[in-house]
Design an enzyme around this catalytic site. Structure first.
Site, short mmCIF file in Angstrom:
data_model
loop_
_atom_site.label_atom_id
_atom_site.label_comp_id
_atom_site.label_asym_id
_atom_site.label_seq_id
_atom_site.Cartn_x
_atom_site.Cartn_y
_atom_site.Cartn_z
NE ARG A 24 40.58 42.32 36.82
CZ ARG A 24 39.52 42.78 36.21
NH1 ARG A 24 39.23 44.06 36.20
NH2 ARG A 24 38.68 41.96 35.60
NE ARG B 22 44.49 40.93 39.68
CZ ARG B 22 43.84 40.54 38.59
NH1 ARG B 22 44.35 40.76 37.40
NH2 ARG B 22 42.66 39.98 38.68
CG ASP C 281 36.49 41.23 32.81
OD1 ASP C 281 37.74 41.32 32.80
OD2 ASP C 281 35.90 40.13 32.83
CD GLU D 78 41.56 37.79 30.11
OE1 GLU D 78 42.78 37.85 30.33
OE2 GLU D 78 40.71 38.07 30.98
#
Length: 166
Positions: A52, A95, A57, A60
């Site tokens: 990650r 992750r 961010d 999605e």
């Protein structure tokens, strides 16, 4: 004399382990999963490792601008490219969380996703000094209407996920 030598060796071992932990991990991109996650191959690891991108961010996959964000990361980190991982920690999903820089580049993929407008700077998790630069890059990308900021009313991924859970 023997105790002194053993103490010195033990000290060197401890310092060496700490230094090794701080070193960057070399890896190869196997797949871009989405705009802030990749799968890599690391020498000595039998299975691919999910990583990650630290401090950002991205939308999605099923969110507006999500596919475009993934494509932008794939252009920055093409399959097969050699990268350095500056590992920060592991997340709740196991992750690795890292700053990823393609070999031969000076700017991380994390920073580029933000400055190109394909990811949010994530103040909740971005705590390193470089995050101040990313915050400025995010504001500049938004002001210029770059990437996802060119769309109508982008929704932060953390808000999108919360809305989908309801």
């Amino acid at each position: 004399m023997r105790k002194c030598l053993l103490f010195t060796l033990l000290l060197l071992l401890l310092v060496g382990v700490k230094t090794l932990h701080a070193e960057q991990i070399e890896a190869q991109i196997l797949k871009v999963v989405d705009g802030d996650t990749v799968r890599v191959s690391i020498a000595g690891e039998k299975k691919p490792v999910r990583v990650r991108l630290y401090g950002i961010d991205a939308p999605e996959k099923n969110q507006p601008a999500g596919p475009e964000s993934s494509e932008a990361l794939a252009r920055l980190l093409p399959v097969g490219s050699a990268v350095s991982l500056d590992v920060v920690n592991r997340d709740n999903y196991g992750r690795l969380v890292a700053i990823i820089t393609r070999q031969g580049e000076h700017e991380s993929a994390n920073a580029r996703q933000v400055s190109d407008g394909w990811a949010w700077y994530w103040s909740r998790y971005c705590k390193r000094p470089l995050c101040d630069d990313w915050k400025g890059s995010a504001e500049a990308a938004k002001a210029a209407g770059l990437g996802l900021w060119g769309g109508d009313h982008p929704v932060a991924p953390w808000d999108w996920r919360r809305q989908k859970r309801r």
